[in-house]
Design a protein around this motif. Sequence first.
Motif, PDB file in Angstrom:
ATOM      1  N   VAL A 168     -85.779 -21.943  35.608  1.00 35.80           N
ATOM      2  CA  VAL A 168     -86.291 -22.907  36.579  1.00 35.80           C
ATOM      3  C   VAL A 168     -87.607 -22.352  37.133  1.00 35.80           C
ATOM      4  O   VAL A 168     -87.695 -21.160  37.451  1.00 35.80           O
ATOM      5  N   VAL A 169     -88.607 -23.205  37.273  1.00 29.82           N
ATOM      6  CA  VAL A 169     -89.902 -22.804  37.840  1.00 29.82           C
ATOM      7  C   VAL A 169     -89.741 -22.642  39.342  1.00 29.82           C
ATOM      8  O   VAL A 169     -89.297 -23.564  40.030  1.00 29.82           O
ATOM      9  N   THR A 170     -90.107 -21.448  39.854  1.00 31.83           N
ATOM     10  CA  THR A 170     -90.006 -21.197  41.295  1.00 31.83           C
ATOM     11  C   THR A 170     -91.369 -21.123  41.982  1.00 31.83           C
ATOM     12  O   THR A 170     -91.466 -21.289  43.195  1.00 31.83           O
ATOM     13  N   ASP A 171     -92.438 -20.848  41.216  1.00 33.78           N
ATOM     14  CA  ASP A 171     -93.780 -20.809  41.797  1.00 33.78           C
ATOM     15  C   ASP A 171     -94.811 -20.926  40.682  1.00 33.78           C
ATOM     16  O   ASP A 171     -94.620 -20.394  39.582  1.00 33.78           O
ATOM     17  N   ILE A 172     -95.915 -21.626  40.989  1.00 38.39           N
ATOM     18  CA  ILE A 172     -97.032 -21.772  40.059  1.00 38.39           C
ATOM     19  C   ILE A 172     -98.286 -21.335  40.792  1.00 38.39           C
ATOM     20  O   ILE A 172     -98.631 -21.907  41.833  1.00 38.39           O
ATOM     21  N   ASP A 173     -98.963 -20.319  40.273  1.00 39.71           N
ATOM     22  CA  ASP A 173    -100.208 -19.822  40.865  1.00 39.71           C
ATOM     23  C   ASP A 173    -101.304 -19.967  39.809  1.00 39.71           C
ATOM     24  O   ASP A 173    -101.475 -19.102  38.957  1.00 39.71           O
ATOM     25  N   ASN A 174    -102.030 -21.093  39.872  1.00 41.48           N
ATOM     26  CA  ASN A 174    -103.075 -21.347  38.875  1.00 41.48           C
ATOM     27  C   ASN A 174    -104.268 -20.417  39.018  1.00 41.48           C
ATOM     28  O   ASN A 174    -104.939 -20.130  38.036  1.00 41.48           O
ATOM     29  N   VAL A 175    -104.552 -19.950  40.218  1.00 41.16           N
ATOM     30  CA  VAL A 175    -105.692 -19.056  40.427  1.00 41.16           C
ATOM     31  C   VAL A 175    -105.451 -17.716  39.735  1.00 41.16           C
ATOM     32  O   VAL A 175    -106.314 -17.219  39.012  1.00 41.16           O
ATOM     33  N   ARG A 176    -104.277 -17.139  39.941  1.00 41.37           N
ATOM     34  CA  ARG A 176    -103.958 -15.847  39.326  1.00 41.37           C
ATOM     35  C   ARG A 176    -103.264 -16.008  37.978  1.00 41.37           C
ATOM     36  O   ARG A 176    -102.906 -15.018  37.351  1.00 41.37           O
ATOM     37  N   ARG A 177    -103.063 -17.273  37.548  1.00 39.71           N
ATOM     38  CA  ARG A 177    -102.420 -17.584  36.266  1.00 39.71           C
ATOM     39  C   ARG A 177    -101.036 -16.946  36.183  1.00 39.71           C
ATOM     40  O   ARG A 177    -100.705 -16.273  35.242  1.00 39.71           O
ATOM     41  N   ARG A 178    -100.220 -17.194  37.206  1.00 43.93           N
ATOM     42  CA  ARG A 178     -98.867 -16.631  37.250  1.00 43.93           C
ATOM     43  C   ARG A 178     -97.846 -17.741  37.400  1.00 43.93           C
ATOM     44  O   ARG A 178     -97.996 -18.631  38.242  1.00 43.93           O
ATOM     45  N   LEU A 179     -96.808 -17.624  36.596  1.00 42.92           N
ATOM     46  CA  LEU A 179     -95.709 -18.574  36.622  1.00 42.92           C
ATOM     47  C   LEU A 179     -94.450 -17.784  36.941  1.00 42.92           C
ATOM     48  O   LEU A 179     -94.077 -16.869  36.205  1.00 42.92           O
ATOM     49  N   SER A 180     -93.817 -18.107  38.076  1.00 45.49           N
ATOM     50  CA  SER A 180     -92.584 -17.423  38.465  1.00 45.49           C
ATOM     51  C   SER A 180     -91.393 -18.295  38.063  1.00 45.49           C
ATOM     52  O   SER A 180     -91.396 -19.508  38.289  1.00 45.49           O
ATOM     53  N   LEU A 181     -90.394 -17.638  37.471  1.00 48.27           N
ATOM     54  CA  LEU A 181     -89.236 -18.343  36.934  1.00 48.27           C
ATOM     55  C   LEU A 181     -87.944 -17.741  37.460  1.00 48.27           C
ATOM     56  O   LEU A 181     -87.934 -16.604  37.918  1.00 48.27           O
ATOM     57  N   SER A 182     -86.869 -18.499  37.346  1.00 52.66           N
ATOM     58  CA  SER A 182     -85.545 -18.008  37.748  1.00 52.66           C
ATOM     59  C   SER A 182     -84.524 -18.346  36.682  1.00 52.66           C
ATOM     60  O   SER A 182     -84.395 -19.512  36.283  1.00 52.66           O
ATOM     61  N   LEU A 183     -83.809 -17.342  36.237  1.00 50.12           N
ATOM     62  CA  LEU A 183     -82.669 -17.544  35.333  1.00 50.12           C
ATOM     63  C   LEU A 183     -81.439 -17.859  36.175  1.00 50.12           C
ATOM     64  O   LEU A 183     -80.618 -18.699  35.811  1.00 50.12           O
ATOM     65  N   ARG A 184     -81.350 -17.216  37.319  1.00 49.83           N
ATOM     66  CA  ARG A 184     -80.207 -17.372  38.228  1.00 49.83           C
ATOM     67  C   ARG A 184     -80.075 -18.831  38.692  1.00 49.83           C
ATOM     68  O   ARG A 184     -78.983 -19.395  38.718  1.00 49.83           O
ATOM     69  N   GLN A 185     -81.182 -19.479  39.038  1.00 55.53           N
ATOM     70  CA  GLN A 185     -81.153 -20.854  39.543  1.00 55.53           C
ATOM     71  C   GLN A 185     -80.894 -21.877  38.436  1.00 55.53           C
ATOM     72  O   GLN A 185     -80.504 -23.007  38.710  1.00 55.53           O
ATOM     73  N   ALA A 186     -81.085 -21.471  37.188  1.00 54.14           N
ATOM     74  CA  ALA A 186     -80.860 -22.392  36.066  1.00 54.14           C
ATOM     75  C   ALA A 186     -79.383 -22.524  35.803  1.00 54.14           C
ATOM     76  O   ALA A 186     -78.917 -23.458  35.218  1.00 54.14           O
TER      77      ALA A 186
END
Length: 193
Positions: A175-193
């Motif tokens: 599950v996507v938890t955060d999107i940071d387009n400036v720093r090109r970072r995508l935070s994900l969660s396996l636990r929430q999926a």
Amino acid sequence: MDEDAGQVQLSMAATEYPELWAFLGGLRPGEILTGTVSAIERFGVFVALDDGPEHPVFPGVGFITHPELSWRDFEAATDVVRVGQRVSCEFLQFDTWNGEARLSLRAMQADPFLHFTDGIVVGHRLTGRVTRLVPFGVFVEVADGVQGLVHLSELSSVPVVPEEVVQVDDQVVVVVTDIDNVRRRLSLSLRQA
């Protein structure tokens, strides 16, 4: 020249190679230059520019550092370019220390991260492949050239080490938890999926 520090940096190379310095000094950031890959080294790629003079030391007056070769991860520069290949690059800056035109090949390509994140939002479920295990979590490739991080705290509801939950090449739903387009970072969660 650093006015605040009261320092001026001088170069004798400018007087020894006036044609090279005149060429490099005339380039503007963002300008598109074409040339041929002349050498691939562990620290970057040399490019013989079509309109540029010969370099007195290096096999080309243009130089591309590894981060500027591609948006995608790669093991070696030879995964991206080969000697003799024609390239179009964006001029970044005049490296007065080495007398080079610093170039970007990736600037000529669409950023897959921005293209991908344009179509998703926080809470979106994705399927991806685990590409790397690190002490603080795991990286998951969710699209070609796009990876996100599942932080250790998002692997499980109980404390674990990555190897206890997943292995490289495992297919996972995240599950996507955060999107940071400036720093090109995508935070994900396996636990929430």
